[in-house]
Structure formats: C-alpha cells, structure tokens
Design an enzyme around this catalytic site. Structure first.
Site, PDB file in Angstrom:
ATOM      1  N   LYS A  55       0.843  -1.199   0.000  1.00 34.49           N
ATOM      2  CA  LYS A  55       0.000   0.000   0.000  1.00 34.49           C
ATOM      3  C   LYS A  55       0.876   1.246   0.000  1.00 34.49           C
ATOM      4  CE  LYS A  55      -3.909  -2.344   2.131  1.00 34.49           C
ATOM      5  NZ  LYS A  55      -4.612  -2.770   3.344  1.00 34.49           N
ATOM      6  N   GLN A  99      -4.767  -1.365   9.485  1.00 37.89           N
ATOM      7  CA  GLN A  99      -4.832  -2.710   8.912  1.00 37.89           C
ATOM      8  C   GLN A  99      -5.532  -3.664   9.884  1.00 37.89           C
ATOM      9  OE1 GLN A  99      -3.854  -3.480   5.816  1.00 37.89           O
ATOM     10  NE2 GLN A  99      -4.237  -5.666   5.995  1.00 37.89           N
ATOM     11  N   ASP A 122     -10.875   3.501   4.076  1.00 40.44           N
ATOM     12  CA  ASP A 122     -11.416   2.136   4.005  1.00 40.44           C
ATOM     13  C   ASP A 122     -12.937   2.146   3.852  1.00 40.44           C
ATOM     14  OD1 ASP A 122      -9.766  -0.135   4.058  1.00 40.44           O
ATOM     15  OD2 ASP A 122      -9.258   0.159   6.163  1.00 40.44           O
TER      16      ASP A 122
HETATM   17  N1  GUN Z   1      -7.275  -6.447   6.024  1.00 43.00           N
HETATM   18  C1  GUN Z   1      -7.630  -7.172   4.946  1.00 43.00           C
HETATM   19  N2  GUN Z   1      -8.275  -6.382   4.051  1.00 43.00           N
HETATM   20  C2  GUN Z   1      -8.326  -5.149   4.594  1.00 43.00           C
HETATM   21  C3  GUN Z   1      -8.852  -3.909   4.141  1.00 43.00           C
HETATM   22  O1  GUN Z   1      -9.440  -3.775   3.072  1.00 43.00           O
HETATM   23  N3  GUN Z   1      -8.691  -2.862   4.979  1.00 43.00           N
HETATM   24  C4  GUN Z   1      -8.082  -2.977   6.179  1.00 43.00           C
HETATM   25  N4  GUN Z   1      -7.985  -1.892   6.937  1.00 43.00           N
HETATM   26  N5  GUN Z   1      -7.571  -4.107   6.628  1.00 43.00           N
HETATM   27  C5  GUN Z   1      -7.698  -5.188   5.829  1.00 43.00           C
END
Ligand code: GUN
Length: 300
Positions: A55, A99, A122
C-alpha cells in the site's frame, strides 16, 4: 464450448493507477497539494506486513505521501486511539487505514469509529456505511468499489440487471449490494444460510462471490453468459506442499458458462489497492473543496 472473457484486473488496475497519478500531479500543480496516506499496522502478522508495504509503495508510485506507522503487538487500545487522534489532526494526512485484523486486546469497532469520517479511506466508519446506504458522498470500501468499476467496464448497462451478492460482510457483501442498488440493479444478498444457494445464483446476470469458501460456486450454478466477479482469496493445498490461491468460484467449470469472469489471482485483488489510492485522492480533494473528476478505465 463457449469460453468466458477474462476480466484482466491487473491491467485494469494499472490503467486506473496511471489515471490517479495524473490527477495527483495536477493537484500538485494547481493547488500545491500532495495527498497523504497513513497506514497503521499493529503487530507482526506476515501477510499484513506485505499488504501494508505494498500500500505504501503504490501510494508513492502514484506521487502521494505515504506514512507508515508500525506498532508492537502489545499496543493498548488507548495507545492506538492516541495515534489515530494525532493522524486525524495532521493536515498532511488525508487518508487513514488501520490494517485489520487487530490484536484481541483492541476493539476494532472503537478504532474504526475513532477515524475521522473524511479520512476513512477504508469506508468502514458507520457514518460512511450510512452515507453509502442513503445516497450521500460516502468513502466507499475499496474492494466493492473495485468490483463495481470492473462491472461498469465489462457488464454493459447495469440498469435493471439481476445481481446476486454472495456474502454479507461489512467489508464486501453489504457495501457491494448498496453500490449495485445505487446503479439500479435488482439486488439479492445470498449467504451461508440461504436456502438453495445454487438456484439463487442461477438467476444472476451479475454474480459477486465473496464468501471465503474455495471453489464453492460451480459452473452449473451460473446463468449462461453471466458476469462473474470472484472476490475470494483462499489458499488451497497442492501436491508440492506450497499451496496456491483459489477464488470462491470453481474456475474451470465456470469458464464454460460465464460470459465474463475475473481470475484469481489477477482479478479483484489488484483493484483493491488501486481503489485505496483513488479514495485517498478523493479524500484529499474533498478536504480542500476541490471537485473530483471520475476516473474510469474501459475494458481493454
Ligand atoms: N485487512 C484485509 N483487508 C483489509 C482492508 O481492506 N482494509 C483494512 N484496513 N484491513 C484489511
């Protein structure tokens, strides 16, 4: 036997990132503004570490600022809340992603609700979920947003199509259904307790599978010519012991029936991070009152 068109999410996501990078460059020139994404990782889960690194790298490649916050697995809820308060107040940070999953001593609902609504890239904050459901300017969760972009490019006019969303999670199923409804589809949410799942799926012009069960959807569950979006990322064993990634759709049998479908890997996965960058660009623009123009690549 007919063979489905492959929806190349990797290529589509690359073109989307190019469009995002162009708008980021323009924001710098026109408003001296560089979108900033803060990603917070608590603990040392190896898969999460890889996601978080990717990311950050992709944000930088798009010309954004990336701020990575790595906290120990023993972090308390109060410590994490304090970090989020700092990021909420930091004008260089336009998007915040914590995350998931979080260690068990931390209540993830409380954390998600502490993130400023405007910085919630998100789209998990209940206010953003509510805005999406009621037709407002929500931050939309990245995976369903990516699926919708693929559908707009590959499924023709969405109006009136019968869409079945398999799975009812807050992260994918529910926001996906809300997005499809907003596009005037006739939407059904099916799940593990649905009676005759196969029969529900066979009604779908559009099927989005997000249940987390490897190869559950067979070719004979599909309406001939349906557009199939496979959100599943399941690791299945192989004879060499390495394992491989498989979707929720049984690729081999679906290929002969679907009109178009996403592979796993290389379908929805790359779209998720690209949409995170898109949300960060949108968040930065909105926070500065700058209009956001739509970026929507076409089918290749
Ligand atoms: N863990 C797995 N997928 C995601 C996501 O789309 N966002 C976040 N914050 N954590 C994740």
């Amino acid at each position: 036997m007919a063979t489905a068109t492959m929806i190349d999410g990797k290529n589509f996501a690359a073109r989307l990132r190019t469009g995002i990078a162009a708008q980021v460059a323009q924001l710098k020139t026109s408003h001296d503004l560089t979108p900033g994404l803060a990603v917070v990782l608590v603990g040392e889960d190896p898969a999460s570490q890889i996601y978080v690194r990717n990311k950050g790298l992709q944000a930088q490649e798009a010309g954004m600022n990336s701020f990575q916050h790595r906290l120990p697995a023993t972090t308390t809820q109060a410590e994490l809340l304090a970090r989020i308060a700092d990021l909420n107040a930091d004008p260089a940070v336009h998007g915040i992603l914590v995350q998931l999953p979080l260690p068990t001593q931390i209540d993830s609902h409380a954390i998600i609700e502490a993130i400023a609504v405007a910085k919630d890239v998100d789209g998990f904050h209940p206010v953003n979920a509510g805005l999406l459901a009621t037709g407002g300017d929500a931050m939309v969760p990245c995976t369903p947003l990516g699926c919708l972009m693929l559908l707009k490019a590959y499924a023709g006019d969405l109006i009136g199509q019968r869409a079945v969303v398999l799975g009812r999670s807050n992260i994918v199923g529910k926001p996906m259904a809300a997005l499809l409804l907003r596009e005037h589809c006739t939407v059904t949410i099916a799940h593990s307790r649905t009676r005759d799942l196969a029969e529900e799926c066979r009604r779908a012009d559009i099927l989005v599978a997000a249940v987390g069960q490897a190869q559950m959807v067979k070719g004979d569950w599909l309406k001939p010519g349906a557009t199939v979006i496979d959100v599943g990322m399941n690791r299945i064993p192989t004879p060499d012991g390495k394992g491989r990634l498989a979707g929720d759709v049984d690729f081999a049998s679906a290929l002969a029936v679907a009109g178009a479908m996403t592979p796993v890997p290389g379908g929805v996965g790359p779209m998720t991070i690209a949409c995170l960058l898109l949300n960060t660009l949108t968040a930065a623009s909105r926070q500065h009152g700058i209009p956001v123009s739509e970026i929507l690549p076409t089918a290749d």
